[in-house]
Design an enzyme around this catalytic site. Structure first.
Site, PDB file in Angstrom:
ATOM      1  N   LYS A 243      86.869  71.925  45.496  1.00  0.00           N
ATOM      2  CA  LYS A 243      86.881  71.027  46.649  1.00  0.00           C
ATOM      3  C   LYS A 243      87.695  69.808  46.230  1.00  0.00           C
ATOM      4  O   LYS A 243      87.279  69.037  45.371  1.00  0.00           O
ATOM      5  CB  LYS A 243      85.466  70.616  47.050  1.00  0.00           C
ATOM      6  CG  LYS A 243      85.447  69.662  48.234  1.00  0.00           C
ATOM      7  CD  LYS A 243      84.069  69.046  48.427  1.00  0.00           C
ATOM      8  CE  LYS A 243      84.157  67.928  49.446  1.00  0.00           C
ATOM      9  NZ  LYS A 243      82.937  67.082  49.463  1.00  0.00           N
TER      10      LYS A 243
ATOM     11  N   ALA B 162      81.280  65.647  55.389  1.00  0.00           N
ATOM     12  CA  ALA B 162      81.020  64.203  55.323  1.00  0.00           C
ATOM     13  C   ALA B 162      80.670  63.614  56.680  1.00  0.00           C
ATOM     14  O   ALA B 162      81.288  63.936  57.694  1.00  0.00           O
ATOM     15  CB  ALA B 162      82.202  63.442  54.728  1.00  0.00           C
TER      16      ALA B 162
ATOM     17  N   ASN C 252      75.325  66.719  52.053  1.00  0.00           N
ATOM     18  CA  ASN C 252      74.697  66.286  50.820  1.00  0.00           C
ATOM     19  C   ASN C 252      73.694  65.173  51.126  1.00  0.00           C
ATOM     20  O   ASN C 252      72.494  65.385  51.155  1.00  0.00           O
ATOM     21  CB  ASN C 252      75.732  65.843  49.794  1.00  0.00           C
ATOM     22  CG  ASN C 252      75.144  65.661  48.396  1.00  0.00           C
ATOM     23  OD1 ASN C 252      75.841  65.688  47.397  1.00  0.00           O
ATOM     24  ND2 ASN C 252      73.838  65.479  48.272  1.00  0.00           N
ATOM     25  N   THR C 253      74.199  63.973  51.414  1.00  0.00           N
ATOM     26  CA  THR C 253      73.319  62.824  51.607  1.00  0.00           C
ATOM     27  C   THR C 253      72.291  63.048  52.707  1.00  0.00           C
ATOM     28  O   THR C 253      71.135  62.632  52.586  1.00  0.00           O
ATOM     29  CB  THR C 253      74.152  61.570  51.918  1.00  0.00           C
ATOM     30  OG1 THR C 253      75.181  61.422  50.936  1.00  0.00           O
ATOM     31  CG2 THR C 253      73.283  60.327  51.916  1.00  0.00           C
TER      32      THR C 253
END
EC number: 2.8.1.10
Length: 275
Positions: free
Chosen positions: A108, A196, A218-219
């Protein structure tokens, strides 16, 4: 056809020369504990796990032999990334290190151009991608929804793209719906993964309904009150959005249209309508 069969058999995610049953990719950073990460992976069954080589250290809960051992035991393909790189040379070097460590050609690619927004460097990104593709890497570039940039990445050999929904870690969801939908329309045959900025499962459903092929999180999972439950929610939302897309949503209308037919109503209702 059940949604399980749709996901696992009839509708796989295709990236480069490989297929994946899941359309969710999951990051491995910032979880409360290694156990919460492991449990989140098991309930969401992601296609790949992203790992930032630069952020790992032997003394951190996200690094060391125990962390790598857990990833191997989970049996999910690893997608190393070049997070924290600010030049094409830096990203190229880190990608080579990741290939040696993880024994994979997947990468990535991140080349950051601005500290405040973590926006990709639109000049360095294609240059780094071109070098890595020449070396046999399967590059998944983190980019914006800029159509010109995306075409440039395709021109240098990328076979899939990862446009953002919003700046990394903001959880704002798609901030430019027009741009994302236009990108999908103009590149109908290119695998597009929203990477994102997604914050809640409905964001994942939304972009999947627009025709995006997968999402990377992710977050939104790691920093949730219950990361394991949130991982499961995102997995279900991603699948729901994909199924909705394939089902063919009804067109939007500007005026109301009765869902109940008037044929067969008592005659006096017809008389009232004529009056």
């Amino acid at each position: 056809m059940t949604t399980t069969n749709l996901s696992a058999v009839a509708d796989p995610l295709r990236l480069y020369d490989e297929t994946f049953a899941s359309r969710l990719l999951l990051g491995t950073a910032r979880y409360p504990s290694p156990q919460s990460l492991e449990d989140a992976v098991r309930v969401s069954n992601p296609a790949m796990l992203t790992v930032a080589l630069r952020r790992q250290s032997a003394g951190s809960p996200e690094g060391g032999a125990g962390f790598w051992k857990m990833l191997r035991e989970l049996g999910v393909p690893v997608l190393p990334n070049t997070a924290g790189c600010y030049s094409a040379d830096e990203a190229y070097t880190l990608a080579q290190m990741s290939r040696e460590l993880f024994e994979t050609d997947w990468i990535k690619l991140e080349v950051i151009g601005d500290d405040y927004t973590l926006q990709p460097d639109t000049l360095a990104l294609p240059a780094a991608a071109e070098r890595l593709i020449r070396d046999g890497f399967k590059v998944l570039p983190y980019c914006t929804e800029d159509l010109v940039l995306c075409r440039r990445l395709l021109d240098v050999g990328c076979q899939a793209l990862m446009p953002w929904a919003a700046p990394i870690g903001t959880g704002r969801g798609p901030t430019n719906p027009y741009g994302l939908r236009l990108l999908r329309e103009r590149l109908p045959n290119v695998p597009l993964i929203v990477d994102a900025g997604l914050g809640v499962p409905s964001h994942a459903t939304q972009v999947m309904e627009w025709g995006y092929d997968a999402v990377l999180l992710n977050t939104a999972v790691a920093q949730a009150g219950d990361p394991v439950a949130m991982a499961q929610a995102f997995a279900m939302a991603t699948q729901a959005g994909r199924l909705a897309r394939l089902s063919g949503p009804m067109p939007e209308r500007d005026v109301a249209q009765a869902s109940t037919p008037v044929v067969g109503l008592p005659f006096w209702h017809a008389e009232e309508k004529q009056a």
